[in-house]
Design a protein around this motif. Structure first.
Motif, PDB file in Angstrom:
ATOM      1  N   GLU A 169       0.848  -1.201   0.000  1.00 24.19           N
ATOM      2  CA  GLU A 169       0.000   0.000   0.000  1.00 24.19           C
ATOM      3  C   GLU A 169       0.882   1.249   0.000  1.00 24.19           C
ATOM      4  N   ASP A 170       0.618   2.141  -0.928  1.00 24.48           N
ATOM      5  CA  ASP A 170       1.413   3.368  -1.074  1.00 24.48           C
ATOM      6  C   ASP A 170       0.457   4.567  -1.070  1.00 24.48           C
ATOM      7  N   TYR A 171       0.325   5.293  -0.006  1.00 25.72           N
ATOM      8  CA  TYR A 171       0.891   5.104   1.312  1.00 25.72           C
ATOM      9  C   TYR A 171      -0.199   5.391   2.322  1.00 25.72           C
ATOM     10  N   VAL A 172      -0.013   5.023   3.581  1.00 27.98           N
ATOM     11  CA  VAL A 172      -1.106   5.022   4.551  1.00 27.98           C
ATOM     12  C   VAL A 172      -1.630   6.427   4.845  1.00 27.98           C
ATOM     13  N   GLN A 173      -0.753   7.434   4.854  1.00 24.65           N
ATOM     14  CA  GLN A 173      -1.214   8.796   5.172  1.00 24.65           C
ATOM     15  C   GLN A 173      -2.060   9.394   4.049  1.00 24.65           C
ATOM     16  N   ASN A 174      -2.074   8.731   2.892  1.00 18.56           N
ATOM     17  CA  ASN A 174      -2.836   9.217   1.744  1.00 18.56           C
ATOM     18  C   ASN A 174      -4.258   8.665   1.725  1.00 18.56           C
ATOM     19  N   MET A 175      -4.560   7.778   2.646  1.00 20.27           N
ATOM     20  CA  MET A 175      -5.873   7.136   2.652  1.00 20.27           C
ATOM     21  C   MET A 175      -6.908   8.051   3.308  1.00 20.27           C
ATOM     22  N   PRO A 176      -8.101   8.140   2.720  1.00 11.56           N
ATOM     23  CA  PRO A 176      -9.121   9.052   3.268  1.00 11.56           C
ATOM     24  C   PRO A 176      -9.797   8.486   4.507  1.00 11.56           C
ATOM     25  N   ALA A 177     -10.521   9.345   5.191  1.00 12.22           N
ATOM     26  CA  ALA A 177     -11.303   8.920   6.355  1.00 12.22           C
ATOM     27  C   ALA A 177     -12.557   8.187   5.883  1.00 12.22           C
ATOM     28  N   PRO A 178     -13.056   7.259   6.684  1.00 12.04           N
ATOM     29  CA  PRO A 178     -14.331   6.618   6.319  1.00 12.04           C
ATOM     30  C   PRO A 178     -15.457   7.649   6.360  1.00 12.04           C
ATOM     31  N   ARG A 179     -16.523   7.358   5.648  1.00 16.96           N
ATOM     32  CA  ARG A 179     -17.598   8.346   5.514  1.00 16.96           C
ATOM     33  C   ARG A 179     -18.269   8.687   6.836  1.00 16.96           C
ATOM     34  N   TRP A 180     -18.271   7.738   7.763  1.00 19.36           N
ATOM     35  CA  TRP A 180     -18.968   8.008   9.019  1.00 19.36           C
ATOM     36  C   TRP A 180     -18.182   8.936   9.943  1.00 19.36           C
ATOM     37  N   MET A 181     -16.901   9.174   9.634  1.00 18.30           N
ATOM     38  CA  MET A 181     -16.113  10.133  10.424  1.00 18.30           C
ATOM     39  C   MET A 181     -16.383  11.545   9.907  1.00 18.30           C
ATOM     40  N   LYS A 182     -16.800  12.426  10.760  1.00 19.60           N
ATOM     41  CA  LYS A 182     -17.116  13.797  10.367  1.00 19.60           C
ATOM     42  C   LYS A 182     -15.986  14.744  10.790  1.00 19.60           C
ATOM     43  N   ASN A 183     -15.223  15.218   9.789  1.00 23.69           N
ATOM     44  CA  ASN A 183     -14.118  16.155  10.019  1.00 23.69           C
ATOM     45  C   ASN A 183     -13.169  15.696  11.134  1.00 23.69           C
ATOM     46  N   PRO A 184     -12.660  14.483  11.042  1.00 21.05           N
ATOM     47  CA  PRO A 184     -11.779  13.991  12.113  1.00 21.05           C
ATOM     48  C   PRO A 184     -10.379  14.586  11.988  1.00 21.05           C
ATOM     49  N   PRO A 185      -9.636  14.659  13.092  1.00 23.02           N
ATOM     50  CA  PRO A 185      -8.228  15.067  13.013  1.00 23.02           C
ATOM     51  C   PRO A 185      -7.436  14.063  12.172  1.00 23.02           C
ATOM     52  N   LYS A 186      -6.375  14.542  11.545  1.00 20.87           N
ATOM     53  CA  LYS A 186      -5.598  13.692  10.637  1.00 20.87           C
ATOM     54  C   LYS A 186      -5.034  12.470  11.356  1.00 20.87           C
ATOM     55  N   HIS A 187      -4.563  12.640  12.587  1.00 18.14           N
ATOM     56  CA  HIS A 187      -3.940  11.511  13.281  1.00 18.14           C
ATOM     57  C   HIS A 187      -4.955  10.405  13.577  1.00 18.14           C
ATOM     58  N   GLU A 188      -6.226  10.782  13.760  1.00 17.34           N
ATOM     59  CA  GLU A 188      -7.254   9.766  13.990  1.00 17.34           C
ATOM     60  C   GLU A 188      -7.534   8.975  12.715  1.00 17.34           C
ATOM     61  N   VAL A 189      -7.493   9.663  11.582  1.00 20.48           N
ATOM     62  CA  VAL A 189      -7.693   8.986  10.294  1.00 20.48           C
ATOM     63  C   VAL A 189      -6.560   7.993  10.043  1.00 20.48           C
ATOM     64  N   ILE A 190      -5.326   8.436  10.297  1.00 25.45           N
ATOM     65  CA  ILE A 190      -4.168   7.557  10.096  1.00 25.45           C
ATOM     66  C   ILE A 190      -4.264   6.338  11.017  1.00 25.45           C
ATOM     67  N   SER A 191      -4.622   6.575  12.272  1.00 22.65           N
ATOM     68  CA  SER A 191      -4.734   5.472  13.232  1.00 22.65           C
ATOM     69  C   SER A 191      -5.794   4.469  12.798  1.00 22.65           C
ATOM     70  N   TYR A 192      -6.945   4.988  12.361  1.00 22.53           N
ATOM     71  CA  TYR A 192      -8.031   4.103  11.919  1.00 22.53           C
ATOM     72  C   TYR A 192      -7.585   3.256  10.725  1.00 22.53           C
ATOM     73  N   ASN A 193      -6.970   3.904   9.738  1.00 20.99           N
ATOM     74  CA  ASN A 193      -6.565   3.186   8.523  1.00 20.99           C
ATOM     75  C   ASN A 193      -5.437   2.195   8.799  1.00 20.99           C
ATOM     76  N   MET A 194      -4.501   2.576   9.662  1.00 23.31           N
ATOM     77  CA  MET A 194      -3.389   1.671   9.961  1.00 23.31           C
ATOM     78  C   MET A 194      -3.881   0.426  10.688  1.00 23.31           C
ATOM     79  N   GLU A 195      -4.778   0.635  11.629  1.00 27.65           N
ATOM     80  CA  GLU A 195      -5.347  -0.506  12.347  1.00 27.65           C
ATOM     81  C   GLU A 195      -6.124  -1.409  11.387  1.00 27.65           C
ATOM     82  N   GLY A 196      -6.835  -0.783  10.450  1.00 28.45           N
ATOM     83  CA  GLY A 196      -7.601  -1.552   9.472  1.00 28.45           C
ATOM     84  C   GLY A 196      -6.715  -2.331   8.513  1.00 28.45           C
ATOM     85  N   LEU A 197      -5.617  -1.713   8.069  1.00 25.02           N
ATOM     86  CA  LEU A 197      -4.687  -2.412   7.170  1.00 25.02           C
ATOM     87  C   LEU A 197      -4.073  -3.623   7.861  1.00 25.02           C
TER      88      LEU A 197
END
Length: 447
Positions: A311-339
């Motif tokens: 995967e190239d790269y994790v910080q480029n992955m968007p937030a899921p639709r149910w997250m409303k304007n989340p901080p960037k670090h929360e998006v990264i954490s969610y996606n990394m845990e999911g990967l």
């Protein structure tokens, strides 16, 4: 294409060292030391003890445990472990030394075979090389009996054949650099995070890993947001042919006939293996975790098990639709845990490329990863690529340091230099590189 743990016998190593330290005659101890080498020992602590014993012998001094401790030549704990083994066998010392020697040569066989595989990937003929290596190894084995010599050669040949055919490989990721491939033990279900600053070569090393997987007949999936599927395929051809991507993309007719034939030949090689690779670029999907998981599930359902996902790269992955304007670090954490969960669920070897914070002075570390907390938690292996801004090419390769700061199997390493080879933008070995080799030109190289 990672090998299993190299053949070793830690108990045998400690037994031999314990026996050496129990010998009370300098002449006998010296005779055994003359037949041995530090490469016979796999464990670093055992290498240290052997080196200390050899140092004593070179100074015409009998090596005893007290002598080594008084002169602080070895760690006390290492010596304690060794001394518990010294009376546990009655087998002749020479046989034990020969057993260690055989293990050392088998480790060397795996390393050599790794090199042969990399050569084969580049289209080189390795038959003569492997035969020569076997002959050299056979002559180096000094077992006392003819039957032993024959057995040694058979074992060596089997070790080499196992590696050449992939029989001893259980891991699925290869940098194409034998020294690294023998050090990183990447298994199914694990996540390997590779961090680097922009322009260092994250996508290049991702492509290198995928290409090596394809050539080893592994089913690979590559998710990338900043390139199209066609661009990825063409960049992989550029890597393998060592021809500039822009040259054959925009000026194919201007290339020489040999270069054109080489490109056509490699197009055929990768087209034949195309059923084993699945590229998903910016024109194929939205780079979301849910869609990546859906795509991977579909590939497995249609084609069978997948071996490797990049995967190239994790910080480029968007937030899921149910997250409303989340901080960037929360998006990264969610996606990394999911990967990480995706890699485990589908039993694939996962390589996740990651960006670093831009305000870095010197070498990056785990804390410099964007969203470092969750990345550190989920990554089984975390390595970094780094080079100074003014690094210049040496013999057509830009020296790049690679080092591992986390490995759950305890195989961290540092100060290994690989080269970003131009013009194909491919990572290769630079085993003899020294920083003093750097030319004086301080302009930043263009990749």
């Amino acid at each position: 294409m990672f090998v299993e743990q190299p053949p070793k016998n830690i108990e045998l190593e400690r037994t031999v060292l314990g026996k050496l330290l129990s010998i009370e005659k300098f002449e006998i101890q010296s005779k055994f030391i003359d037949d041995m080498d530090s490469s016979f020992f796999y464990l670093a602590e055992n290498v240290e003890v052997f080196t200390a014993i050899k140092s004593c012998i070179e100074q015409n001094t009998l090596a005893s445990p007290i002598h080594l401790i008084e002169r602080s030549m070895v760690d006390d704990n290492s010596l304690t472990d060794i001394l518990t083994y010294r009376f546990e066998t009655n087998q002749k010392m020479s046989y034990k030394i020969n057993d260690l020697k055989l293990l050392a040569y088998r480790r060397e066989a795996i390393h050599k075979a790794n090199e042969f595989i990399c050569d084969m990937m580049r289209g080189e003929d390795v038959v003569n090389k492997s035969e020569k290596f076997l002959l050299e190894t056979e002559s180096a084995l000094t077992y006392g009996k003819k039957r032993k010599r024959k057995t040694s050669k058979q074992m060596m040949k089997k070790s080499l054949e196992d590696v050449m055919t992939g029989a001893c490989y259980k891991n699925l990721v290869s940098y194409g650099v034998p020294f690294l491939d023998a050090r990183i033990n990447h298994e199914r279900g694990q996540t390997h995070i590779i961090g680097a600053q922009p322009g260092i070569g994250k996508t290049a090393i991702g492509l290198t890993i995928v290409r090596n997987g394809i050539l080893a007949n592994k089913r690979c999936v590559f998710f990338v947001k900043e390139s199209t599927k066609e661009e990825l395929f063409e960049r992989m051809i550029a890597q393998n042919t060592k021809i500039s991507y822009s040259q054959f993309k925009f000026n194919f007719q201007g290339l020489g006939k040999n270069e054109q034939n080489r490109i056509i030949q490699h197009y055929k090689i990768f087209n034949d293996a195309w059923s084993n690779v699945h590229f998903f670029g910016c024109d194929d999907y939205d780079h979301s975790l849910s869609q990546m998981d859906e795509i991977l599930s579909g590939i497995i359902e249609e084609h069978g098990p997948v071996d490797l996902v990049v995967e190239d790269y994790v910080q480029n992955m968007p937030a899921p639709r149910w997250m409303k304007n989340p901080p960037k670090h929360e998006v990264i954490s969610y996606n990394m845990e999911g990967l990480s969960a995706m890699h485990k669920r589908h039993k694939v070897a996962g390589v996740t490329l990651a960006q670093l914070n831009r305000d870095i002075n010197g070498k990056p570390h785990i804390t410099n990863l964007k969203g470092s907390g969750k990345l550190e938690e989920e990554g089984h292996i975390i390595t970094f690529l780094h080079r100074e801004r003014n690094t210049q090419p040496v013999e057509g390769k830009i020296p790049t340091e690679i080092y591992c700061e986390k490995h759950r199997l305890g195989a961290e390493f540092s100060d290994i230099t690989i080269g970003l080879e131009l013009p194909g933008v491919d990572f290769v070995e630079m085993p003899h590189y020294q920083k003093s080799d750097q030319p004086p030109n301080l302009n930043k190289p263009k990749i």
